[in-house]
Design a protein around this motif. Structure first.
Motif, short mmCIF file in Angstrom:
data_model
loop_
_atom_site.label_atom_id
_atom_site.label_comp_id
_atom_site.label_asym_id
_atom_site.label_seq_id
_atom_site.Cartn_x
_atom_site.Cartn_y
_atom_site.Cartn_z
N MET A 243 4.62 5.61 -9.45
CA MET A 243 3.36 4.94 -9.21
C MET A 243 2.62 4.66 -10.51
O MET A 243 2.15 5.58 -11.17
N PRO A 244 2.55 3.40 -10.94
CA PRO A 244 1.75 3.10 -12.13
C PRO A 244 0.29 3.49 -11.91
O PRO A 244 -0.21 3.47 -10.79
N LYS A 245 -0.40 3.85 -13.00
CA LYS A 245 -1.80 4.28 -12.88
C LYS A 245 -2.65 3.23 -12.19
O LYS A 245 -3.56 3.55 -11.43
N GLY A 246 -2.38 1.98 -12.45
CA GLY A 246 -3.18 0.91 -11.86
C GLY A 246 -3.01 0.77 -10.37
O GLY A 246 -3.76 0.07 -9.72
N LEU B 159 -1.03 4.79 7.00
CA LEU B 159 0.32 4.68 7.55
C LEU B 159 1.37 4.88 6.48
O LEU B 159 2.44 5.45 6.74
N TRP B 160 1.11 4.45 5.26
CA TRP B 160 2.04 4.71 4.17
C TRP B 160 2.20 6.21 3.95
O TRP B 160 3.31 6.70 3.75
N LEU C 169 6.81 1.65 4.88
CA LEU C 169 7.29 1.87 3.52
C LEU C 169 6.20 1.50 2.52
O LEU C 169 5.70 0.37 2.54
N ASP C 170 5.85 2.41 1.65
CA ASP C 170 4.84 2.15 0.64
C ASP C 170 5.51 1.51 -0.57
O ASP C 170 6.30 2.15 -1.27
N PRO C 171 5.23 0.24 -0.86
CA PRO C 171 5.93 -0.44 -1.95
C PRO C 171 5.38 -0.13 -3.33
O PRO C 171 5.99 -0.52 -4.33
N ARG C 172 4.26 0.56 -3.42
CA ARG C 172 3.64 0.79 -4.72
C ARG C 172 4.52 1.72 -5.56
O ARG C 172 4.69 2.89 -5.25
N GLY C 173 5.09 1.17 -6.61
CA GLY C 173 5.95 1.96 -7.46
C GLY C 173 7.33 2.22 -6.89
O GLY C 173 8.10 3.00 -7.46
N LEU C 174 7.65 1.59 -5.77
CA LEU C 174 8.95 1.81 -5.13
C LEU C 174 10.00 0.91 -5.78
O LEU C 174 9.86 -0.32 -5.80
N LYS C 175 11.05 1.53 -6.31
CA LYS C 175 12.07 0.79 -7.04
C LYS C 175 13.46 1.32 -6.69
O LYS C 175 13.62 2.46 -6.29
N ASP C 176 14.43 0.46 -6.88
CA ASP C 176 15.82 0.90 -6.91
C ASP C 176 16.54 0.04 -7.94
O ASP C 176 15.90 -0.65 -8.74
N ARG C 177 17.86 0.06 -7.93
CA ARG C 177 18.59 -0.69 -8.95
C ARG C 177 18.42 -2.20 -8.80
O ARG C 177 18.78 -2.95 -9.71
N HIS C 178 17.88 -2.64 -7.68
CA HIS C 178 17.80 -4.08 -7.41
C HIS C 178 16.43 -4.68 -7.71
O HIS C 178 16.35 -5.85 -8.09
N VAL D 106 -3.46 -5.02 11.71
CA VAL D 106 -4.12 -3.71 11.75
C VAL D 106 -3.50 -2.76 10.74
O VAL D 106 -4.21 -2.08 9.98
N ALA D 107 -2.16 -2.72 10.72
CA ALA D 107 -1.47 -1.75 9.87
C ALA D 107 -1.69 -2.01 8.39
O ALA D 107 -2.01 -1.10 7.61
N MET D 108 -1.55 -3.27 7.98
CA MET D 108 -1.62 -3.56 6.54
C MET D 108 -3.06 -3.54 6.03
O MET D 108 -3.30 -3.15 4.88
N ILE D 109 -4.02 -3.91 6.86
CA ILE D 109 -5.42 -3.74 6.44
C ILE D 109 -5.72 -2.26 6.25
O ILE D 109 -6.40 -1.85 5.29
N GLU D 110 -5.20 -1.43 7.15
CA GLU D 110 -5.44 0.01 7.00
C GLU D 110 -4.77 0.57 5.76
O GLU D 110 -5.34 1.42 5.05
N ASN D 111 -3.57 0.12 5.47
CA ASN D 111 -2.92 0.57 4.24
C ASN D 111 -3.72 0.15 3.01
O ASN D 111 -3.81 0.89 2.02
N HIS D 112 -4.30 -1.03 3.05
CA HIS D 112 -5.18 -1.48 1.98
C HIS D 112 -6.41 -0.58 1.86
O HIS D 112 -6.83 -0.23 0.75
#
Length: 453
Positions: free
Chosen positions: A423-426, A400-401, A263-272, A389-395
């Motif tokens: 997704m915010p520009k930053g 994987l995202w 799951l790509d958390p960048r800009g990911l939102k819901d009501r919570h 491995v996974a999160m370094i690659e996502n960085h």
């Protein structure tokens, strides 16, 4: 085999002379070995744990750890460290055992025997379905299915096999009393009595459960079950940082890693919540706690931080700022590269400045260490090695995202649960504080999701 591999234990005599990207290559490549060279000899699935020296007979395979291992193998193929055809053969071999293993309304148990596929009880009553471990297995399989996208032959057959496993998962059957339940046993039924609620590592289970084509849960199970549980909302200040969700001080850092390998958390939102903000603030609290070091533990500081579940001098503990006994787990900081790249790199370089032979070996960094007691783990753990491995690659590339977020069941699940992506520009680059190279293109085409068949 891992192609053109350097000798197992070799690093530069002074790693401080290496550029950041060179260090990341070394860490990812060495850690992939846990799943490739250390995989079960019969099935290729990930053993739950391995020692720093030698492989004793060990049939204990971790279902969730195998999912993280599949993601690590995909990263290694993309980077040219593993041959694509050899990796595909390994993945088919994994599926051979998974398809033959007992499942419980389509769900796998926590542990299986890597030779026979038989269920190995995690605890006395935990001898059947484990939704969360199954979720992490499916996360890896979905990424592999999306990556291996060639139109015919063994890659097409692999995708069909994965689709069949996903279709057999009866998510809705585990919904009861308005909640989603973690375990079920054919012997003990619902005796574990563990609803999945309150902020933890389980967000992804709800996304896949809501996105099931044939066995979807009611979205209210997420909003009125998981998100309404005790300890979900926080909004209190910890070490000067307001935490949106979860237990005080954030809990172990794997909450920000396991579901977010895919799951790509960048800009990911819901009501919570805004899940990028949630994870960044969680990582910042964990880092700040170790820098402030209120308990005076040896070694803690800007170049040595990271509290999460791991082995320790007294056994396996979910280490966290409010459960801090002086044990640092390298996976905690290294899997946080997307959230705090500069601080994670400081930790990586700081770890390598410690006694090399005690902290670094054939499968990368050992599971944990405690300088208070001059204790260094002599083991590696699948569910900690895989996210490195996974999160370094996502960085680095977002690979994987991109794969996971393009999958049809993921898109459907997020839509049904009311998620939005903004997704915010930053955050348009994977790295939060630096430019990031584009995802390398594969010979078979761009990364993408597939439509429902």
């Amino acid at each position: 085999m891992i192609l053109d591999s350097p000798p197992t234990h070799e690093l530069a005599p002074d790693p401080s002379t290496l550029a950041d990207d060179a260090l990341l290559d070394i860490v990812q490549r060495q850690t992939v070995r846990y799943f490739w060279e250390g995989g079960h000899p019969a099935s290729g699935l990930a053993r739950d744990r391995l020692k720093t020296t030698g492989n004793e007979p060990n049939d204990l395979v971790a279902i969730g750890g195998s999912g993280f291992g599949i993601m690590a193998i995909i990263v290694a193929v993309e980077r040219g460290w593993l041959d694509r055809i050899e990796a595909l053969g390994r993945l088919h071999r994994m599926l051979d055992l998974l398809e033959a293993s007992p499942r419980y309304h389509g769900m796998f148990p926590h542990f299986i025997n890597g030779s026979t596929g038989d269920t190995i009880p995690f605890r006395r009553k935990d001898d059947g379905a484990d939704l969360v471990e199954t979720t992490f297995l499916f996360q890896g399989l979905i990424c592999a299915r999306e990556y291996l996208d060639r139109a015919a032959g063994e890659e097409q057959r692999f995708r069909g096999r994965v689709d069949a496993l996903l279709a057999q998962a009866e998510w809705g059957w585990f919904q009861r009393k308005g909640k989603l339940y973690w375990h079920w046993s054919p012997k003990h039924q619902w005796a574990m009595n563990t609803p999945i609620e309150g902020w933890n590592e389980c967000l992804l289970a709800f996304v896949l459960a809501a996105g099931s084509q044939h066995h979807a849960i009611d979205p209210d199970c997420y909003h009125n079950g998981f998100a309404a549980g005790p300890g979900f909302h926080n909004s209190r200040e910890h070490h000067g940082i307001v935490l949106p969700l979860g237990m005080d001080f954030g809990g172990p850092l794997f909450f920000a890693h396991y579901s977010f390998c895919g799951l790509d958390p960048r800009g990911l939102k819901d009501r919570h919540a805004d899940y990028w903000e949630q994870n960044v603030r969680h990582a910042r609290i964990n880092h700040r706690h170790c820098v402030l070091n209120p308990h005076g533990h040896h070694g803690y500081g800007p170049d040595c931080w990271g509290l999460t579940a791991s082995h320790g001098p007294t056994g396996y503990v979910a280490h966290a700022p409010d459960r801090d006994v002086g044990v640092i787990t390298p996976s905690a900081a290294l899997s946080s590269f997307p959230y705090m790249p500069a601080q994670a790199m400081s930790a990586l370089r700081g770890f390598l400045a410690r006694p090399r032979k005690r902290i670094w070996g054939r499968f990368g960094f050992v599971d944990a260490f405690c300088e208070n007691q001059n204790w260094y783990a002599r083991t590696y753990l699948a569910i900690n090695q895989g996210p490195i491995v996974a999160m370094i690659e996502n960085h680095r590339t977002g690979l994987l995202w991109k794969l996971f977020m393009g999958a049809p069941e993921v898109r459907l699940g997020m839509a049904r649960l009311g998620f939005i992506e903004s997704m915010p520009k930053g955050l348009m680059h994977v790295r939060a504080q630096a430019d990031c190279p584009a995802v390398p293109q594969r010979a078979s085409g761009d990364l993408r999701g597939r439509a429902w068949s």
